[in-house]
Scaffold this active site. Structure first.
Site, PDB file in Angstrom:
ATOM      1  N   GLU A  13      52.089 -32.450  24.355  1.00 54.43           N
ATOM      2  CA  GLU A  13      52.061 -33.345  25.517  1.00 54.43           C
ATOM      3  C   GLU A  13      51.425 -34.643  25.042  1.00 54.43           C
ATOM      4  O   GLU A  13      50.252 -34.679  24.700  1.00 54.43           O
ATOM      5  CB  GLU A  13      51.259 -32.727  26.662  1.00 54.43           C
ATOM      6  CG  GLU A  13      51.841 -31.427  27.199  1.00 54.43           C
ATOM      7  CD  GLU A  13      53.078 -31.636  28.071  1.00 54.43           C
ATOM      8  OE1 GLU A  13      53.413 -32.803  28.367  1.00 54.43           O
ATOM      9  OE2 GLU A  13      53.704 -30.631  28.455  1.00 54.43           O
ATOM     10  N   HIS A  25      56.798 -33.551  24.391  1.00 55.14           N
ATOM     11  CA  HIS A  25      56.900 -33.853  25.818  1.00 55.14           C
ATOM     12  C   HIS A  25      55.947 -34.985  26.174  1.00 55.14           C
ATOM     13  O   HIS A  25      55.080 -35.362  25.401  1.00 55.14           O
ATOM     14  CB  HIS A  25      56.498 -32.625  26.649  1.00 55.14           C
ATOM     15  CG  HIS A  25      57.469 -31.492  26.581  1.00 55.14           C
ATOM     16  ND1 HIS A  25      58.265 -31.128  27.645  1.00 55.14           N
ATOM     17  CD2 HIS A  25      57.775 -30.631  25.573  1.00 55.14           C
ATOM     18  CE1 HIS A  25      59.008 -30.093  27.300  1.00 55.14           C
ATOM     19  NE2 HIS A  25      58.733 -29.777  26.041  1.00 55.14           N
ATOM     20  N   GLU A  41      61.225 -37.557  30.087  1.00 61.56           N
ATOM     21  CA  GLU A  41      60.101 -37.716  29.165  1.00 61.56           C
ATOM     22  C   GLU A  41      60.572 -38.497  27.943  1.00 61.56           C
ATOM     23  O   GLU A  41      60.892 -37.944  26.891  1.00 61.56           O
ATOM     24  CB  GLU A  41      59.524 -36.340  28.812  1.00 61.56           C
ATOM     25  CG  GLU A  41      58.955 -35.665  30.066  1.00 61.56           C
ATOM     26  CD  GLU A  41      58.424 -34.266  29.837  1.00 61.56           C
ATOM     27  OE1 GLU A  41      57.940 -33.680  30.808  1.00 61.56           O
ATOM     28  OE2 GLU A  41      58.496 -33.762  28.691  1.00 61.56           O
ATOM     29  N   HIS A  51      62.685 -32.026  29.122  1.00 59.01           N
ATOM     30  CA  HIS A  51      62.630 -32.660  30.442  1.00 59.01           C
ATOM     31  C   HIS A  51      63.224 -34.060  30.278  1.00 59.01           C
ATOM     32  O   HIS A  51      62.743 -34.852  29.465  1.00 59.01           O
ATOM     33  CB  HIS A  51      61.202 -32.736  30.958  1.00 59.01           C
ATOM     34  CG  HIS A  51      60.598 -31.383  31.209  1.00 59.01           C
ATOM     35  ND1 HIS A  51      59.356 -31.014  30.750  1.00 59.01           N
ATOM     36  CD2 HIS A  51      61.089 -30.306  31.869  1.00 59.01           C
ATOM     37  CE1 HIS A  51      59.101 -29.774  31.114  1.00 59.01           C
ATOM     38  NE2 HIS A  51      60.144 -29.315  31.791  1.00 59.01           N
TER      39      HIS A  51
END
Length: 351
Positions: free
Chosen positions: A231, A168, A76, A73
């Site tokens: 994450e 991420h 990020e 992404h």
């Protein structure tokens, strides 16, 4: 003979892989040596860099193959910055390299635009799903990243460890600021992965129970990698990240690529298993949670979380937690995951 221009371009590539990639440049020489000759590098395309120890050793047959990715992404930014610093330190010799390493900056056009993606979420286009959106600007990149990973792991020594760490940051806050998602492979999770996640101070692990179309699903299923999606906090623009918040995960990645031993007897993360999802049927979907609800927020049995025409999602367990609620996705896509705590039984079954 390497020209001074080639040398300067290689230095720029290795000293700041992120900046070099954002310019859209291609090095005039696509391979070479760095770290005073101890490391060989090869530029494989935009945002793709392979590195491996230059010295041939008897241990080569057991040398791990590690793929570390960020920027799937494009907005990020913190993991992208960490990955660029990892390349710099390996190239300078500040960090030794003990594995075959493939460094991937994922959605480079979106990174340049400061956007999550241009047309479609790249992390839902793997395992061939890109063929369903041939006009998407993300589709060719998904194809390229699949091919790069497949070629990298196909050349791995037989029987040696294979890892994929896909880093991420999240759109929203989380009850557990840093957590991991493990792809569904049909096999129990490994203690090796859980101990590495514990060393990275990852607080929680989410276990998928169905195959998906993420990058880590692809490398786990098609390349035999121990794969996870990390994450690591909140999305912020380039240059606005407090990278000290990511230090434990960064240290764990650096230990992995340098062959250093992780901490012993680290606390293992809590474990949550996906038990259902909210699928957006139409643009009439209503999610009955606050717009800023944190990932892993808990809801009690009987709570109605979503409605979309005749469809309604009601909590059926004593407690369910919502992860990645997003009512703005396109119809047909996941608008939220529901998970329950399965720490005890998962840890007992680690292999």
């Amino acid at each position: 003979m390497t020209s001074s221009v080639d040398s300067r371009m290689a230095d720029a590539l290795l000293d700041d892989f992120l900046a070099f990639t954002l310019t859209g440049s291609a090095p005039s020489a696509t391979d070479g040596a760095c770290a005073a000759g101890a490391v060989r590098w090869q530029w494989l395309g935009d945002g793709l860099l392979a590195l491996e120890p230059a010295a041939a050793e008897a241990a080569d047959t057991a040398r791990a193959s590690v793929l570390v990715s960020a920027g799937v992404h494009g907005d990020e930014t913190a993991p992208i910055e960490l990955l660029s610093m990892l390349v710099r330190d390996l190239a300078s010799g500040a960090l030794p390299l003990a594995c075959r390493l493939l460094v991937v900056l994922g959605n480079v056009p979106a990174m340049r635009a400061g956007e999550r993606y241009l047309d479609d979420d790249l992390n839902r286009l793997f395992s061939g799903r890109h063929a369903q959106v041939p006009d998407s600007r993300e589709a060719p990149r998904a194809t390229q990243l699949e091919a790069a990973a497949a070629a990298f792991f196909a050349a791995a020594p037989a029987g040696a460890a294979r890892w994929h760490i896909d880093m991420h940051t999240a759109i929203r806050a989380s009850v557990f600021e840093q957590f991991a998602l493990l792809p569904h492979t049909g096999m129990p999770p490994t203690r090796t992965m859980f101990e590495w996640l514990g060393d990275a101070q990852i607080a929680a692990v989410l276990l998928h129970t169905a195959k998906g179309n993420t990058y880590s699903h692809f490398t786990a299923e098609h390349c035999g990698a121990l794969a996870c999606t990390l994450e690591l906090g909140k999305v912020r623009p380039f240059g606005q990240n407090d990278l000290t918040r990511f230090a434990p995960a960064d240290r764990a990645v650096r230990k992995l690529v340098s062959g250093a031993t992780g901490e012993a007897d680290v606390p293992l993360p809590r474990v949550f298993t996906v038990i259902d999802q909210i699928t957006k049927q139409s643009d009439a979907l209503e999610l009955f949670v606050a717009a800023d609800v944190a990932n892993f927020t808990a809801f009690a049995r009987g709570t109605v979380l979503a409605q979309d025409g005749d469809y309604r999602y009601t909590v059926t367990h004593d407690e369910e937690r919502i992860v990645f609620p997003n009512p703005s996705v396109k119809p047909g896509l996941r608008a939220g995951l529901l998970v329950i705590d399965t720490t005890r039984e998962t840890v007992a079954a680690l292999v």
